[in-house]
Design a protein around this motif. Structure first.
Motif, PDB file in Angstrom:
ATOM      1  N   VAL A  46       0.845  -1.199   0.000  1.00 39.80           N
ATOM      2  CA  VAL A  46       0.000   0.000   0.000  1.00 39.80           C
ATOM      3  C   VAL A  46       0.884   1.254   0.000  1.00 39.80           C
ATOM      4  O   VAL A  46       0.669   2.175  -0.791  1.00 39.80           O
ATOM      5  CB  VAL A  46      -0.938   0.016   1.221  1.00 39.80           C
ATOM      6  CG1 VAL A  46      -1.673   1.353   1.319  1.00 39.80           C
ATOM      7  CG2 VAL A  46      -1.937  -1.127   1.143  1.00 39.80           C
ATOM      8  N   LEU A  47       1.899   1.272   0.857  1.00 42.73           N
ATOM      9  CA  LEU A  47       2.759   2.453   0.947  1.00 42.73           C
ATOM     10  C   LEU A  47       3.513   2.706  -0.362  1.00 42.73           C
ATOM     11  O   LEU A  47       3.800   3.855  -0.706  1.00 42.73           O
ATOM     12  CB  LEU A  47       3.763   2.310   2.098  1.00 42.73           C
ATOM     13  CG  LEU A  47       3.138   2.322   3.500  1.00 42.73           C
ATOM     14  CD1 LEU A  47       4.206   2.090   4.556  1.00 42.73           C
ATOM     15  CD2 LEU A  47       2.412   3.632   3.770  1.00 42.73           C
ATOM     16  N   GLU A  48       3.825   1.635  -1.103  1.00 38.93           N
ATOM     17  CA  GLU A  48       4.525   1.813  -2.377  1.00 38.93           C
ATOM     18  C   GLU A  48       3.576   2.275  -3.488  1.00 38.93           C
ATOM     19  O   GLU A  48       3.994   2.955  -4.419  1.00 38.93           O
ATOM     20  CB  GLU A  48       5.208   0.513  -2.801  1.00 38.93           C
ATOM     21  CG  GLU A  48       6.454   0.231  -1.976  1.00 38.93           C
ATOM     22  CD  GLU A  48       7.105  -1.094  -2.323  1.00 38.93           C
ATOM     23  OE1 GLU A  48       6.577  -1.836  -3.167  1.00 38.93           O
ATOM     24  OE2 GLU A  48       8.152  -1.396  -1.721  1.00 38.93           O
ATOM     25  N   GLN A  49       2.315   1.891  -3.371  1.00 40.39           N
ATOM     26  CA  GLN A  49       1.375   2.162  -4.465  1.00 40.39           C
ATOM     27  C   GLN A  49       0.789   3.577  -4.404  1.00 40.39           C
ATOM     28  O   GLN A  49       0.475   4.155  -5.437  1.00 40.39           O
ATOM     29  CB  GLN A  49       0.237   1.132  -4.450  1.00 40.39           C
ATOM     30  CG  GLN A  49       0.673  -0.248  -4.887  1.00 40.39           C
ATOM     31  CD  GLN A  49       0.617  -0.419  -6.391  1.00 40.39           C
ATOM     32  OE1 GLN A  49      -0.390  -0.125  -7.016  1.00 40.39           O
ATOM     33  NE2 GLN A  49       1.709  -0.851  -6.985  1.00 40.39           N
ATOM     34  N   VAL A  50       0.611   4.134  -3.217  1.00 36.86           N
ATOM     35  CA  VAL A  50      -0.017   5.457  -3.140  1.00 36.86           C
ATOM     36  C   VAL A  50       0.997   6.556  -3.448  1.00 36.86           C
ATOM     37  O   VAL A  50       2.203   6.325  -3.421  1.00 36.86           O
ATOM     38  CB  VAL A  50      -0.646   5.713  -1.740  1.00 36.86           C
ATOM     39  CG1 VAL A  50      -1.720   4.685  -1.441  1.00 36.86           C
ATOM     40  CG2 VAL A  50       0.416   5.725  -0.665  1.00 36.86           C
ATOM     41  N   ALA A  51       0.484   7.750  -3.764  1.00 35.63           N
ATOM     42  CA  ALA A  51       1.369   8.875  -4.064  1.00 35.63           C
ATOM     43  C   ALA A  51       2.039   9.370  -2.778  1.00 35.63           C
ATOM     44  O   ALA A  51       1.598   9.059  -1.672  1.00 35.63           O
ATOM     45  CB  ALA A  51       0.580   9.986  -4.722  1.00 35.63           C
ATOM     46  N   GLU A  52       3.114  10.168  -2.938  1.00 37.16           N
ATOM     47  CA  GLU A  52       3.921  10.551  -1.784  1.00 37.16           C
ATOM     48  C   GLU A  52       3.144  11.300  -0.696  1.00 37.16           C
ATOM     49  O   GLU A  52       3.295  10.977   0.491  1.00 37.16           O
ATOM     50  CB  GLU A  52       5.133  11.367  -2.249  1.00 37.16           C
ATOM     51  CG  GLU A  52       6.268  11.325  -1.252  1.00 37.16           C
ATOM     52  CD  GLU A  52       7.498  12.083  -1.742  1.00 37.16           C
ATOM     53  OE1 GLU A  52       7.903  11.885  -2.897  1.00 37.16           O
ATOM     54  OE2 GLU A  52       8.030  12.881  -0.965  1.00 37.16           O
ATOM     55  N   PRO A  53       2.285  12.275  -1.025  1.00 40.22           N
ATOM     56  CA  PRO A  53       1.569  12.979   0.050  1.00 40.22           C
ATOM     57  C   PRO A  53       0.680  12.024   0.860  1.00 40.22           C
ATOM     58  O   PRO A  53       0.636  12.110   2.094  1.00 40.22           O
ATOM     59  CB  PRO A  53       0.711  14.004  -0.708  1.00 40.22           C
ATOM     60  CG  PRO A  53       1.327  14.128  -2.061  1.00 40.22           C
ATOM     61  CD  PRO A  53       1.984  12.834  -2.364  1.00 40.22           C
ATOM     62  N   GLU A  54      -0.004  11.085   0.152  1.00 32.30           N
ATOM     63  CA  GLU A  54      -0.851  10.128   0.867  1.00 32.30           C
ATOM     64  C   GLU A  54       0.004   9.205   1.736  1.00 32.30           C
ATOM     65  O   GLU A  54      -0.387   8.842   2.848  1.00 32.30           O
ATOM     66  CB  GLU A  54      -1.665   9.275  -0.117  1.00 32.30           C
ATOM     67  CG  GLU A  54      -2.913   9.957  -0.636  1.00 32.30           C
ATOM     68  CD  GLU A  54      -2.602  10.862  -1.814  1.00 32.30           C
ATOM     69  OE1 GLU A  54      -1.923  10.389  -2.747  1.00 32.30           O
ATOM     70  OE2 GLU A  54      -3.006  12.038  -1.789  1.00 32.30           O
TER      71      GLU A  54
END
Lengths: 453, 453
Positions: A46-54
């Motif tokens: 999940v942390l790799e898939q979402v954009a940096e701010p999220e």
């Protein structure tokens, strides 16, 4: 695939959309609940898939609730970003939960002063373990090994071993081999757990030990470790110091990560990318890629200097300008095929002093034969296209020259680079295309100048 | 690395020279003695390193003395050659020694009639095991699994399990997990051997079982199996049929081979080689490579048709012919960088519907920024070189166009191919270079025609 078995089943694009939506709408409890049920690889995903701010927002929400194992699963670029969001107390709490080798890899990513803060926040024995792991270079067996293992004295019998295992409550579940050491701590061999279970209690351990087991020194590189596991089909391998004393054990699942990383790195270097920059920022990616493009610009300029020598010929026969990229491009492609096979064979240790000459001669023959085939094809097409058999003959002859040059360059460049200790995966293609561009343009335009003007 | 630990230590170029010399001088006993002491991977290494005539001679000498495990370690091309030297009796003798999964992989390489002969020469139970392995597709979990495992009834207690293990004399040493099944044969979970050892005899197995273990259906592909082992850091994984009944177990060392093969195949496809043809004959290599070169020839011809449209412009300004390959080559290199990252991310499942748009936009930004950087560099160089600021502006503008085109093509082509079920590793680069050559020549020569003539 069972539902609990696969990260891709566990973390669907649908789930990520729900997490993103809940995050955007400030439903933090829902976000926490959705993440809490995931495995560590799932959380990492999940942390790799979402954009940096999220991602930053998620880490800010989770903090201590982040599964420490998640940190060990993250891509390096993402890990750096996540660690930026955590303070040294959070990181110390995570390191406390991890094996010393994993904790050391985490601390390696931190700036010197923050690393000291984290170490200071840990209990003395854990700090010592992590510091002794950090003492080994990042790509060494000493860093890869775990310290928790079952070691027994060579004077024991099976019954004593089994009683020892029963009494030690902190033994890990994933024990496969029991290591036997002499009074000086030197490794004498190992006994598979299954054999121990099946042996009678009074049997001396030395009667059932495998004495000739492979081991690696703590200073061996990851590459050497991966080769050993591969060649011997190992599941675990003990690590020893210079005196043969047992220090720890490397498990195959860590080696799988090494093998994956090696494969990725080889592919990336061949593709002109230092490492996968999928998760790097735009600016960092521009910098990483730009360096390589700059080197390639020099190559292209060298090739165009060659063309510049033949401006007169091109002015007279403009068809030369139309056809010349074909000769250069065929050489580049044929050479890339050869380089790909050579680089892989060198990395796997399959291309050696024994068979190098045979390999070069075979590639030369392949280049010559394919040269003849494509000389006939392209030469014939040019004769039909331009109604000029001499132009056809010139492009055919240039094609043969360039495919032979590609075969020689495609073998000699990687072998030579390896010999001089330069990484053939990263530099071979740039030297190769210089050769195939220069020889391609030189042969075609040179022969044209000689025979057509 | 300990002396017994590494194939490369065991089989030195020196040893191969001694074997070759002994073979050439007919000292067959010495050849046999030198080979007999080697491990199976070591024997395989020797057979891969020597030339084909020597290999055939070695196999002819060894025949039944060839370690059957050696056959499982050989490269496919070399294996085909070795099997040609053995008759079906020899192969049956080897299959008899091997696990059913390894024997099935061996038999898969044989022509239909010879396979039947080998199977007929085997005992009925082994034949049945091999035939049931052969019933699964070559790249499936069913083929990868081994059938020998420890399975126990869910009604047992620890003491019964330990007694069972002691009585069963044919249990393999490399047992790590004991699988628990219900009366219908359905998998209920597993118990690590270490936990079994530490538990008291009267404890029911169901009290210490891990019920939520991952499993794979026999029809899962090798790629799915490799993903699962990687994601979950597994050492072994049970294989089940549609009804959840336990069929066998896949061990991590076989998965390491799968991961290696995947990595090699990805690299080879990106390099325009179907599979490593290091050990293939010259003629076969020419055929394999020629196909790819033929496709690339079409690409090159399309690019030169574009140039052909601008013959008039080139006749007037011959500098265009000198400079045009630079624009095309920079686009090709930048696009290859993007394709490499995209293909790897697709293969690892990291590029998904969730982040595809973000990835495309980032690559577009990277292409634009690098485009501006190299436009300024190259444009400036051309202004100095040719003393013509308009030519410099044209090459700069063409560079930006082509690096933007490379970013779009480098992302959209692999994502699109994957979507339509076409392998992005093998076809992306050819489509990409078509785009970057065509756009490179078109932008540069087209802008030159508009602004310089």
């Amino acid at each position: 695939m069972s539902a609990d078995g696969n990260v891709l089943d566990e973390v669907t694009p649908e789930l990520i959309r729900r997490i993103e939506a809940a995050l955007a709408e400030g439903r933090t409890d829902e976000v926490k609940a959705l993440l809490a049920v995931l495995s560590a690889p799932g959380q990492a995903w999940v942390l790799e898939q979402v954009a940096e701010p999220e991602r930053d927002a998620l880490v800010g929400l989770l903090r201590r609730n982040l599964d420490p194992e998640t940190l060990t699963e993250l891509d390096d670029e993402v890990l750096d970003d996540v660690l930026d969001q955590l303070d040294s107390k959070d990181i110390a709490a995570a390191a406390h939960e991890l094996e010393a080798d994993d904790a050391a890899n985490l601390l390696d990513e931190l700036p010197e002063d923050e690393r000291r803060e984290v170490l200071a926040a840990l209990p003395a024995d854990e700090r010592a373990d992590i510091e002794s792991a950090l003492a080994y270079p990042e790509d060494s067996a000493g860093r890869l090994m775990q310290r928790s293992l079952v070691q027994i004295s060579d004077g024991w019998n099976v019954g004593q071993v089994i009683d020892h295992c029963r009494e030690a409550t902190d033994l890990p579940d994933d024990v496969y081999d029991i290591f036997v050491i002499d009074p000086a701590g030197r490794l004498r061999g190992s006994v598979p757990l299954g054999r121990m279970l099946r042996s009678k209690r009074p049997v001396p351990v030395l009667d059932i030990v495998d004495p000739d087991i492979p081991s690696v020194p703590a200073t061996a590189t990851r590459d050497e470790v991966a080769h050993l596991f591969r060649d011997q089909n190992l599941v675990s391998c003990p690590v020893v110091d210079e005196g043969g004393r047992l220090l720890g054990v490397i498990m195959v699942d860590d080696v799988v990560d090494v093998i994956d990383a090696q494969a990725e790195s080889e592919l990336m270097r061949m593709g002109g990318v230092g490492a996968s920059d999928m998760h790097a920022t735009t600016v960092r990616t521009v910098r990483l890629r730009g360096l390589w493009l700059g080197i390639n610009l020099l190559t292209a300029v060298i090739a165009s200097l060659v063309i510049g020598q033949f401006e007169g010929a091109i002015e007279k026969i403009v068809a030369l300008a139309v056809l010349m990229p074909i000769v250069a491009s065929m050489g580049g492609n044929a050479g890339t095929q050869t380089v790909t096979v050579a680089v892989r064979a060198l990395a796997m240790g399959e291309l050696t002093a024994t068979n190098a000459l045979r390999f070069i001669l075979k590639e030369f023959a392949v280049g010559g034969l394919n040269g003849i085939i494509f000389a006939v094809l392209m030469g014939g097409a040019v004769v039909i296209w331009y109604q000029d058999w001499r132009l056809g003959a010139v492009i055919g002859a240039a094609m043969i020259c360039n495919l032979l040059a590609a075969a020689l360059a495609g073998t000699l460049i990687p072998i030579g680079l390896e010999k001089f200790g330069v990484d053939p995966a990263v530099s071979s293609t740039v030297f190769l295309t210089t050769v195939t561009d220069v020889i391609g343009f030189l042969a075609f335009l040179g022969l044209a100048t000689l025979f057509l003007l």
